[in-house]
Every structure is written in structure tokens, then in C-alpha cells.
Design an enzyme around this catalytic site. Structure first.
Site, PDB file in Angstrom:
ATOM      1  CE  LYS A  22       8.008  -2.848 -18.955  1.00  0.00           C
ATOM      2  NZ  LYS A  22       8.540  -2.594 -17.657  1.00  0.00           N
ATOM      3  CG  ASN A  23      12.279  -3.228 -16.525  1.00  0.00           C
ATOM      4  OD1 ASN A  23      11.166  -2.646 -16.763  1.00  0.00           O
ATOM      5  ND2 ASN A  23      12.268  -4.457 -15.795  1.00  0.00           N
ATOM      6  CB  CYS A 116      -0.465  -0.616 -10.660  1.00  0.00           C
ATOM      7  SG  CYS A 116       0.681  -1.603 -10.387  1.00  0.00           S
ATOM      8  NE  ARG A 121       4.720  -1.399  -9.255  1.00  0.00           N
ATOM      9  CZ  ARG A 121       5.354  -1.602 -10.302  1.00  0.00           C
ATOM     10  NH1 ARG A 121       5.273  -0.596 -11.305  1.00  0.00           N
ATOM     11  NH2 ARG A 121       5.982  -2.391 -10.503  1.00  0.00           N
ATOM     12  CG  ASP A 306       9.578  -7.851 -13.619  1.00  0.00           C
ATOM     13  OD1 ASP A 306       8.730  -7.315 -13.122  1.00  0.00           O
ATOM     14  OD2 ASP A 306      10.501  -6.998 -14.101  1.00  0.00           O
ATOM     15  NE  ARG A 398       2.895  -1.458 -18.720  1.00  0.00           N
ATOM     16  CZ  ARG A 398       3.354  -1.906 -17.661  1.00  0.00           C
ATOM     17  NH1 ARG A 398       2.541  -2.916 -17.118  1.00  0.00           N
ATOM     18  NH2 ARG A 398       4.497  -1.828 -17.315  1.00  0.00           N
TER      19      ARG A 398
HETATM   20  C1  UD1 Z   1      10.300  -3.519  -9.352  1.00  0.00           C
HETATM   21  C2  UD1 Z   1      11.267  -4.685  -9.311  1.00  0.00           C
HETATM   22  C3  UD1 Z   1      11.995  -4.636 -10.345  1.00  0.00           C
HETATM   23  C4  UD1 Z   1      11.025  -5.052 -11.864  1.00  0.00           C
HETATM   24  C5  UD1 Z   1       9.913  -3.702 -11.554  1.00  0.00           C
HETATM   25  C6  UD1 Z   1       8.827  -3.971 -12.575  1.00  0.00           C
HETATM   26  C7  UD1 Z   1      12.558  -5.413  -7.401  1.00  0.00           C
HETATM   27  C8  UD1 Z   1      13.540  -4.827  -6.130  1.00  0.00           C
HETATM   28  N1  UD1 Z   1      12.078  -4.329  -7.899  1.00  0.00           N
HETATM   29  O1  UD1 Z   1      11.040  -2.267  -9.629  1.00  0.00           O
HETATM   30  O2  UD1 Z   1      13.056  -5.921 -10.459  1.00  0.00           O
HETATM   31  O3  UD1 Z   1      11.581  -4.681 -12.882  1.00  0.00           O
HETATM   32  O4  UD1 Z   1       9.447  -3.679 -10.522  1.00  0.00           O
HETATM   33  O5  UD1 Z   1       8.072  -5.115 -12.138  1.00  0.00           O
HETATM   34  O6  UD1 Z   1      12.221  -6.458  -7.568  1.00  0.00           O
HETATM   35  N2  UD1 Z   1       8.761   0.765  -2.262  1.00  0.00           N
HETATM   36  C9  UD1 Z   1       8.645   1.585  -1.148  1.00  0.00           C
HETATM   37  N3  UD1 Z   1       8.737   2.736  -1.452  1.00  0.00           N
HETATM   38  C10 UD1 Z   1       9.257   3.470  -2.639  1.00  0.00           C
HETATM   39  C11 UD1 Z   1       9.559   2.310  -3.639  1.00  0.00           C
HETATM   40  C12 UD1 Z   1       9.300   1.208  -3.525  1.00  0.00           C
HETATM   41  O7  UD1 Z   1       8.077   0.835   0.075  1.00  0.00           O
HETATM   42  O8  UD1 Z   1       9.386   4.808  -2.707  1.00  0.00           O
HETATM   43  C13 UD1 Z   1       8.602  -0.721  -2.266  1.00  0.00           C
HETATM   44  C14 UD1 Z   1       7.627  -1.139  -2.903  1.00  0.00           C
HETATM   45  O9  UD1 Z   1       6.263  -1.076  -2.554  1.00  0.00           O
HETATM   46  C15 UD1 Z   1       7.962  -2.872  -3.283  1.00  0.00           C
HETATM   47  C16 UD1 Z   1       9.391  -2.641  -3.300  1.00  0.00           C
HETATM   48  O10 UD1 Z   1       9.827  -1.520  -2.681  1.00  0.00           O
HETATM   49  O11 UD1 Z   1       7.565  -3.686  -2.397  1.00  0.00           O
HETATM   50  C17 UD1 Z   1      10.066  -2.829  -4.738  1.00  0.00           C
HETATM   51  O12 UD1 Z   1       9.986  -1.408  -5.386  1.00  0.00           O
HETATM   52  P1  UD1 Z   1      10.928  -0.912  -6.399  1.00  0.00           P
HETATM   53  O13 UD1 Z   1      12.051  -1.805  -6.462  1.00  0.00           O
HETATM   54  O14 UD1 Z   1      11.122   0.442  -6.102  1.00  0.00           O
HETATM   55  O15 UD1 Z   1       9.893  -1.004  -7.627  1.00  0.00           O
HETATM   56  P2  UD1 Z   1      10.216  -0.892  -8.995  1.00  0.00           P
HETATM   57  O16 UD1 Z   1      11.106   0.074  -9.316  1.00  0.00           O
HETATM   58  O17 UD1 Z   1       9.000  -0.786  -9.812  1.00  0.00           O
END
Ligand code: UD1
Length: 431
Positions: A22-23, A116, A121, A306, A398
Site C-alpha cells: 500500500k505505502n 485524523c 498530521r 504501523d 483501506r
Molecule cells: C507515517 C510513518 C510511516 C507510515 C505512515 C502511515 C514514520 C516516520 N512515518 O508516514 O512509516 O507508513 O505514517 O501510518 O514512521 N510531521 C510534521 N510535519 C510534516 C509532516 C510530518 O511535523 O509536514 C510529523 C508528524 O506529525 C509525525 C511525523 O512527522 O509526528 C511522521 O510523519 P510522516 O513520516 O510525514 O508521516 P507519514 O508520511 O504519514
């Protein structure tokens, strides 16, 4: 209402082909917009997040066909720049359209999911990366908008935190920018490596793949391409967690053990016997897992966020006290009250969860509140006595093509049933 009914005290046995990742596939679908032509993907999972991404691509003007697990995107005329709140708000991955649309059409406006169920996020790291490449960005009323009137220009981008999504967005934008970009402090998840190989296969110039420092030669001509999506390490980890919780002996095909670094060691600590072979993983375990003194989520190659709720579910029956700390998403313990309905003994304080393993858990009426938490309830159910009925299947769908079917294929009784009044029973019976 659709309910997943899982019969407990069920060891898993047999072989399973793991679905495509998925990712990995979601950013590839966003990346297909970079080329005004055709992109084909195979081993694509038929999951709701993929269907949502297809709607977004169509909304932007792409023609998409999805037969079996082969997906074809013709983005020749995908000249839209706006992703509606309806679809943008449904899937977090829609934010990846920011880099792709800026690179292709110099403009983007997307609906955001906002906070969410697993936590806030924010998108500041995405914005900063786009701004470094010359775009102007702003967030307003659950929309993120960006424009680069003169196109994007290669630049140095330093990530203060290895954000997966921001790294992917920066990659997509840098591929379409003029000149070379240097991306430092990047996330190193296998899905980012796969995105880089996918982009290279399309004609992009990327060096440093697999490391935290990526060099992107922007503006290279892209061409039609075809790419096979790798197996989903989290779907594989879900089956391994089920074996840890309920015992058994399984073989998972279509997945590479090296992609499970970070969780591999933790499975060994729970007492699972693991064997890595090319393209497959073998796992066996006795009926009750060992406790883990402290498990802390971290960016790759650390223990994946995850997998956190899936381990928590298995550790509810651990032989002793386990502690789990979540460092990536603050609200990722929504599963705790549901596990308590099954007889788990869990206490939570400031991102640290303490689990006192119980010999016996009991089937209950529970509700999935998020994707991985939903799968984790199925894992807990397998180790419990009696039947567990899980509502909220839409969350599970999902990211899992057919979790009930996969579990049934491994010899346990899992089926989807129609049940009215699940919610009333959940409240009535367990208070
Ligand atoms: C994250 C997970 C990923 C997982 C996905 C789905 C990590 C590092 N990332 O990816 O492994 O597959 O969720 O569950 O484990 N953040 C900020 N500002 C931003 C973007 C992110 O502060 O612009 C912070 C978020 O609040 C969070 C962290 O960074 O605490 C991780 O975010 P990020 O890796 O960007 O999230 P995903 O890409 O959703």
C-alpha cells in the site's frame, strides 16, 4: 452492518501470498502524473486507499483502468490542478499530489484530511520542501495550495525529521524541477527506495537510493513504463503478529525479509522462530508470546509505528509485563479500550503503554477505529477464547485487500457477517 467475526484459540497454518505494498503504490500513483503518457503497475492491491487515489487521478483528467492487480494510468491529458475535499480528505496520500501537480502543472490545490484518528498530521515539512524548490504555498480551510509561476528549480532541501510523506513529495517535485536537487535527512523506508526505482524506471535521474541523502537530476525526459510493486511489509508483519499471538507455522510468499528490519528483532524477542528465504518468510511460534520489556517506535530502520498496535495486541497475552512507547503519532493507542473489552490489562500514560500479559483473553464486541488498529483487533481475537466481532471493517479495507480471506486461508475461522445492533451489544455487554 458488516462485521468481521473471528473465532479464537486458533493457530495459523499454511502458505499465503502477501499483497502488494500500500505505502509503495500510493506515491507511485501520484508520480504517474509526472509523465504525459502511460504508466503500468502490477501487483497492485485492491484496497480502498488505491480506489481513492484512482478517483483523484480521474478527477485530474487521467484515464485509469484496473483489472485484477494490473493498473494502467494514461496521464496524457491530466491537466487538472485541484483535488476536491471529498477525495483529498479521505486519504492521507492525496497530499503527495502536491509535488506531482506542482512539477507537472505548476499549480496545486488539495483538500487535506486534517487531524485524523491517529493524531495531528501537519504539512509544514511538505510546504517547506516545495518552497525550497521555488513554490509559494499556503494552507486555508483544510486546503493546501501551491504555485510556482516560473516552474520549480533544483535546490538543497534539509529535513529536520525524516518524514516519509515530505520526502516523497520532495522527490516528485525535484524530478520535475529544472536542475539538480540535494535532499538531506530523508526518510529511508523501503517504500521510498521503491519509489526511487519506479521513478528511475520512468527515466528520472536519482542517486543515493536507500540512503538519507538523495541527489535528483531534475527535468530529464520521462517515458512510458511498467513496474511491479513489492510485497507489503506491514501486511506480512500483520500475519507474523497473528502467529505471535495465537501460535502456528506459516510461510509468507512475495515479501523480502530485509524489508522487515526493525520488527524482525521484536518478533524474535516475543519468541517467534523466523527464517528468511529469497522472496519468502517462514514463521512458527508457540501459543503464548514472551513479553517485551520496552518497544519504541522510530523512523526506519527502527520499529515501525504501523506495527505498534499489532504488537500491542499480541503482547496482551505475553508472559509478563511489556512496555510500548509511541514516538511518531500521539493518538495511536485508540485500540487500548477495545483490547480491554477482551480482558487485556493495559494502562497508558504520556505515550507509554504498560501491558500486563494475561493467560486468557475473551472474545468480545469491539470496534476498529483506524486501519492498523482494526487488523490488530483481529490479531488479539485469534489468541482469545470464543468469538470476537469487529465493527469498522471500512478502516481495515483501506489497507488490506482481504484480511478475512487471508486468515481463513491460514486455517482459522474468520468471516464477514451482517449484523445489526452491534453497537448496542458492544455497549450493553461490556459497558
Ligand atoms: C507515517 C510513518 C510511516 C507510515 C505512515 C502511515 C514514520 C516516520 N512515518 O508516514 O512509516 O507508513 O505514517 O501510518 O514512521 N510531521 C510534521 N510535519 C510534516 C509532516 C510530518 O511535523 O509536514 C510529523 C508528524 O506529525 C509525525 C511525523 O512527522 O509526528 C511522521 O510523519 P510522516 O513520516 O510525514 O508521516 P507519514 O508520511 O504519514
Amino acid at each position: 452492518m458488516e462485521i468481521l467475526a473471528v473465532q479464537g484459540k486458533a493457530a495459523l497454518r499454511g502458505e499465503l501470498k502477501i499483497q502488494g505494498s500500500k505505502n509503495a503504490v500510493l506515491p507511485m500513483l501520484a508520480a504517474s502524473l509526472l509523465h504525459k503518457g502511460v504508466t503500468e503497475l502490477t501487483n497492485v492491491p485492491r484496497i480502498w486507499d488505491v480506489f481513492c487515489m484512482i478517483h483523484i487521478l480521474e478527477e485530474l483528467g487521467a484515464k485509469v483502468t484496473f483489472q485484477g492487480h494490473c493498473l494502467r494510468v494514461d496521464a496524457s491529458f491530466a491537466d487538472g490542478v485541484r483535488v476536491s475535499k471529498e477525495y483529498g480528505g479521505k486519504s492521507r496520500s492525496s497530499v503527495l499530489m502536491l509535488g506531482a501537480l506542482l512539477a507537472r502543472n505548476r499549480e496545486a490545490c488539495l483538500g487535506l484530511p486534517g487531524g485524523c484518528s491517529i493524531g495531528e498530521r501537519p504539512v509544514d515539512l511538505h510546504q517547506r520542501a516545495m518552497e525550497a524548490l521555488g513554490a509559494e504555498t499556503y494552507v486555508e480551510e483544510d486546503m493546501i495550495c501551491a504555485a510556482a509561476k516560473n516552474g520549480l528549480t533544483g535546490a538543497v532541501i534539509r529535513f529536520p525529521f525524516p518524514s516519509v510523506g515530505a520526502t516523497e513529495n520532495a522527490l516528485l517535485a525535484a524530478v520535475g524541477a529544472e536542475g539538480t536537487s540535494l535532499l538531506c535527512g530523508c526518510a529511508r523506508e523501503p517504500e521510498i527506495r521503491d519509489l526511487c526505482y519506479f521513478l528511475k524506471n520512468m527515466g528520472a535521474g536519482i542517486e543515493g537510493i536507500g540512503s538519507s541523502r538523495l541527489i535528483v537530476r531534475g527535468g530529464m525526459p520521462l517515458h512510458d513504463s511498467s513496474f511491479a510493486v513489492n510485497g507489503d511489509r506491514i501486511a506480512a508483519g500483520t500475519c507474523l503478529a497473528a502467529v505471535a499471538a495465537a501460535g502456528g507455522d506459516i510461510c509468507l510468499n512475495g515479501v523480502e525479509a530485509k524489508d522487515l528490519i526493525g520488527m524482525w528483532e521484536a518478533f524474535l524477542r516475543m519468541g517467534c522462530r523466523l527464517k528468511a528465504e529469497p522472496g519468502r518468510i517462514l514463521c512458527s511460534a508457540d501459543e503464548r508470546p514472551a513479553a517485551i520489556e520496552e518497544l519504541v517506535t522510530a523512523p526506519y530502520p527502527g520499529f515501525p509505528t504501523d506495527m505498534q498496535s499489532l504488537f500491542l495486541a499480541a503482547l496482551c497475552r505475553g508472559k509478563g509485563v511489556s512496555r510500548v512507547r509511541e514516538t511518531i503519532f500521539e493518538n495511536r493507542f485508540e485500540i487500548v479500550p477495545e483490547l480491554c473489552r477482551m480482558g487485556a490489562c493495559i494502562g497508558e500514560e504520556d505515550g507509554l503503554v504498560k501491558v500486563v500479559g494475561q493467560e486468557k483473553l475473551s472474545g468480545a464486541y469491539v470496534e476498529a477505529k483506524d486501519l492498523r488498529g482494526g487488523a490488530a483487533l483481529a490479531v488479539a481475537a485469534l489468541g482469545a477464547e470464543g468469538e470476537t466481532r469487529i465493527a469498522g471493517l471500512s478502516h481495515i479495507r483501506r489497507g488490506y485487500e482481504d484480511l478475512p480471506g487471508d486468515l481463513a486461508g491460514l486455517g482459522v475461522k474468520a468471516r464477514v457477517i451482517q449484523e445489526e445492533k452491534h453497537d448496542e451489544k458492544r455497549k450493553e455487554i461490556q459497558g
